[in-house]
Scaffold this active site. Structure first.
Site, PDB file in Angstrom:
ATOM      1  N   ARG A   1      37.369  39.928  42.787  1.00  0.00           N
ATOM      2  CA  ARG A   1      38.081  39.781  44.058  1.00  0.00           C
ATOM      3  C   ARG A   1      37.107  40.011  45.207  1.00  0.00           C
ATOM      4  O   ARG A   1      37.063  41.073  45.829  1.00  0.00           O
ATOM      5  CB  ARG A   1      39.274  40.726  44.100  1.00  0.00           C
ATOM      6  CG  ARG A   1      40.372  40.258  43.160  1.00  0.00           C
ATOM      7  CD  ARG A   1      41.715  40.861  43.426  1.00  0.00           C
ATOM      8  NE  ARG A   1      42.759  40.041  42.826  1.00  0.00           N
ATOM      9  CZ  ARG A   1      44.052  40.352  42.848  1.00  0.00           C
ATOM     10  NH1 ARG A   1      44.454  41.446  43.451  1.00  0.00           N
ATOM     11  NH2 ARG A   1      44.932  39.558  42.275  1.00  0.00           N
TER      12      ARG A   1
ATOM     13  N   ASP B   1      40.895  32.309  42.525  1.00  0.00           N
ATOM     14  CA  ASP B   1      41.652  33.423  41.964  1.00  0.00           C
ATOM     15  C   ASP B   1      43.012  32.969  41.428  1.00  0.00           C
ATOM     16  O   ASP B   1      43.973  32.833  42.185  1.00  0.00           O
ATOM     17  CB  ASP B   1      41.821  34.499  43.042  1.00  0.00           C
ATOM     18  CG  ASP B   1      42.478  35.759  42.524  1.00  0.00           C
ATOM     19  OD1 ASP B   1      42.873  35.790  41.343  1.00  0.00           O
ATOM     20  OD2 ASP B   1      42.597  36.722  43.310  1.00  0.00           O
TER      21      ASP B   1
ATOM     22  N   GLN C   1      37.913  33.854  46.501  1.00  0.00           N
ATOM     23  CA  GLN C   1      39.352  33.863  46.761  1.00  0.00           C
ATOM     24  C   GLN C   1      40.020  32.555  46.356  1.00  0.00           C
ATOM     25  O   GLN C   1      41.130  32.553  45.814  1.00  0.00           O
ATOM     26  CB  GLN C   1      39.619  34.148  48.241  1.00  0.00           C
ATOM     27  CG  GLN C   1      39.399  35.602  48.628  1.00  0.00           C
ATOM     28  CD  GLN C   1      39.676  35.849  50.100  1.00  0.00           C
ATOM     29  OE1 GLN C   1      39.789  34.909  50.892  1.00  0.00           O
ATOM     30  NE2 GLN C   1      39.779  37.101  50.482  1.00  0.00           N
TER      31      GLN C   1
ATOM     32  N   SER D   1      46.079  35.507  41.964  1.00  0.00           N
ATOM     33  CA  SER D   1      46.731  35.497  43.272  1.00  0.00           C
ATOM     34  C   SER D   1      47.628  34.285  43.443  1.00  0.00           C
ATOM     35  O   SER D   1      48.770  34.403  43.895  1.00  0.00           O
ATOM     36  CB  SER D   1      45.675  35.526  44.389  1.00  0.00           C
ATOM     37  OG  SER D   1      45.010  36.772  44.416  1.00  0.00           O
TER      38      SER D   1
ATOM     39  N   TYR E   1      42.516  46.406  43.109  1.00  0.00           N
ATOM     40  CA  TYR E   1      43.634  46.662  42.215  1.00  0.00           C
ATOM     41  C   TYR E   1      44.057  48.114  42.320  1.00  0.00           C
ATOM     42  O   TYR E   1      43.273  48.992  42.647  1.00  0.00           O
ATOM     43  CB  TYR E   1      43.247  46.362  40.761  1.00  0.00           C
ATOM     44  CG  TYR E   1      42.961  44.922  40.471  1.00  0.00           C
ATOM     45  CD1 TYR E   1      44.006  44.027  40.244  1.00  0.00           C
ATOM     46  CD2 TYR E   1      41.662  44.430  40.432  1.00  0.00           C
ATOM     47  CE1 TYR E   1      43.755  42.693  39.962  1.00  0.00           C
ATOM     48  CE2 TYR E   1      41.403  43.097  40.157  1.00  0.00           C
ATOM     49  CZ  TYR E   1      42.457  42.233  39.927  1.00  0.00           C
ATOM     50  OH  TYR E   1      42.201  40.912  39.665  1.00  0.00           O
TER      51      TYR E   1
END
Length: 375
Positions: A123, A131, A128, A134, A231
């Site tokens: 992350r 990912d 991004q 997400s 996280y």
């Protein structure tokens, strides 16, 4: 020679997503690759074979599609037998669930496959757009609220009518990651009174920015709940006790509860006990988005809706997959963004750097190489 990218039809029961779309097929071809798609791969996501063919993909049976493949794309990791015929050292790029499927990872290694676990994407800012957690969690949080609304025997928004006023539903979101934030936003749009909690103190402002009420343990010092990579991590016994007391008092007043807490590589933390469920009023609904990883809610069963103490408990399973068209579009873009970011024009193929390559690589050279599995 052009890289051959193979897209497989998913094997897992109930999995309707597909790892490429006509949009990404065109983009791979623009990079100089050829793309082969297994017949029927996109049916569950409302993408026909004809649409893939029109985008420039070869369509055929699995054996034909995999034959000579340099890169194999998937949503979930396939059985190793499905990869027979791929080139030695071929990449498998998918969500692989390495901790739970270690035997399969060993089989990939023995078969000479270089397995890349996309859910282990670090992350960091530049990753991004790659990912998958997400993109898929965003849809899961949205769908969780819709499921709760469908099971809840009352309306979500306050309604003022000539026959009297209907009170707004009270929704409590536990865990404010991507899924939790989307659940807050969706419940608010449906008119519920929303509150939320998380072990990470930094999320308080995010909760407030969405118009929800933050419910946080106060006066327990030195506990931020922030693990590596953004996280959540496990809390101390002191925090867990204080949180349990706070939640017990709050949950008894709620109509809808959605739990989203996960810790990578570990069983989902228990957030709601049977005793706490018993304090909720009959007709309330709980959606456990962590049910596949052991569950945040005592008694939750993955893929099933059960009733305890008059409360319905939905054990969510592959929530993003129930929105197959949108989740496939996002997942396939994550994969394309990953491969294209490392595409070396001179080599005519993607070449990974150490930061991301070491993070997501599970097998290479006939063995498991991930420190996360070996440690």
């Amino acid at each position: 020679m052009a890289q051959r990218i193979a897209v497989l039809r998913e094997e897992a029961a109930g999995e309707r997503r597909v790892a490429a779309t006509p949009e990404t097929v065109k983009k791979y071809i623009a990079l100089g690759a050829t793309v082969a798609v297994e017949a029927g791969a996109g049916i569950g996501a409302s993408v026909s074979d004809a649409a893939f063919a029109d985008a420039g993909a070869e369509i055929g049976p699995r054996a034909q599609v995999v034959a000579g493949a340099d890169i194999i794309l998937g949503i979930q990791g396939p059985e190793v037998a499905s990869l027979a015929g791929a080139k030695p050292g071929a990449w498998l790029v998918a969500g692989l669930n390495p901790f739970a499927e270690k035997a399969r990872m060993e089989a990939y290694a023995a078969a000479g496959i270089e397995a890349l676990a996309m859910e282990w994407m670090p992350r960091i800012t530049r990753a991004q757009s790659m990912d998958i957690l997400s993109s898929q969690s965003n849809l899961a949080g949205y769908k969780a609220v819709l499921l709760a609304a469908a099971e809840y025997g009352r309306a979500f928004p306050m309604m003022m009518t000539a026959a009297g006023t209907v009170s707004a539903a009270r929704a409590f979101i536990m865990g404010v990651g991507v899924a939790g934030l989307q659940a807050i936003a969706t419940a608010r749009r449906l008119g519920a009174q929303v509150s939320a909690t998380d072990v990470r103190s930094a999320t308080k402002e995010q909760i407030q920015s969405l118009g929800a009420k933050p419910i946080f343990v106060e006066n327990v010092k030195g506990i931020e709940g922030e693990g590596s990579g953004g996280y959540a991590t496990e809390m101390s016994e002191e925090y867990q006790k204080a949180q349990a007391e706070l939640v017990s008092a709050h949950i008894a007043k709620q109509d809808i509860v959605i739990t989203t807490a996960l810790i990578p590589g570990r069983p989902a933390p228990r957030l709601i006990s049977d005793a706490q469920i018993a304090t909720m009023r009959a007709g309330s609904v709980i959606v456990d988005l962590a049910a596949e990883s052991g569950g945040n809610v005592e008694g939750a069963v993955s893929g099933k809706t059960i009733e305890k103490h008059g409360v319905k408990i939905i054990g969510a399973k592959n929530m993003a997959g129930t929105l197959a068209a949108d989740s496939s579009a996002l997942f396939s873009r994550n994969l394309y963004n990953f491969l294209s970011a490392f595409w070396d024009k001179e080599a005519g193929k993607p070449v990974l750097d150490a930061e991301i390559g070491d993070a997501i690589r599970v097998t290479q050279g006939g063995k498991i190489v991930s420190a996360r599995l070996l440690g």
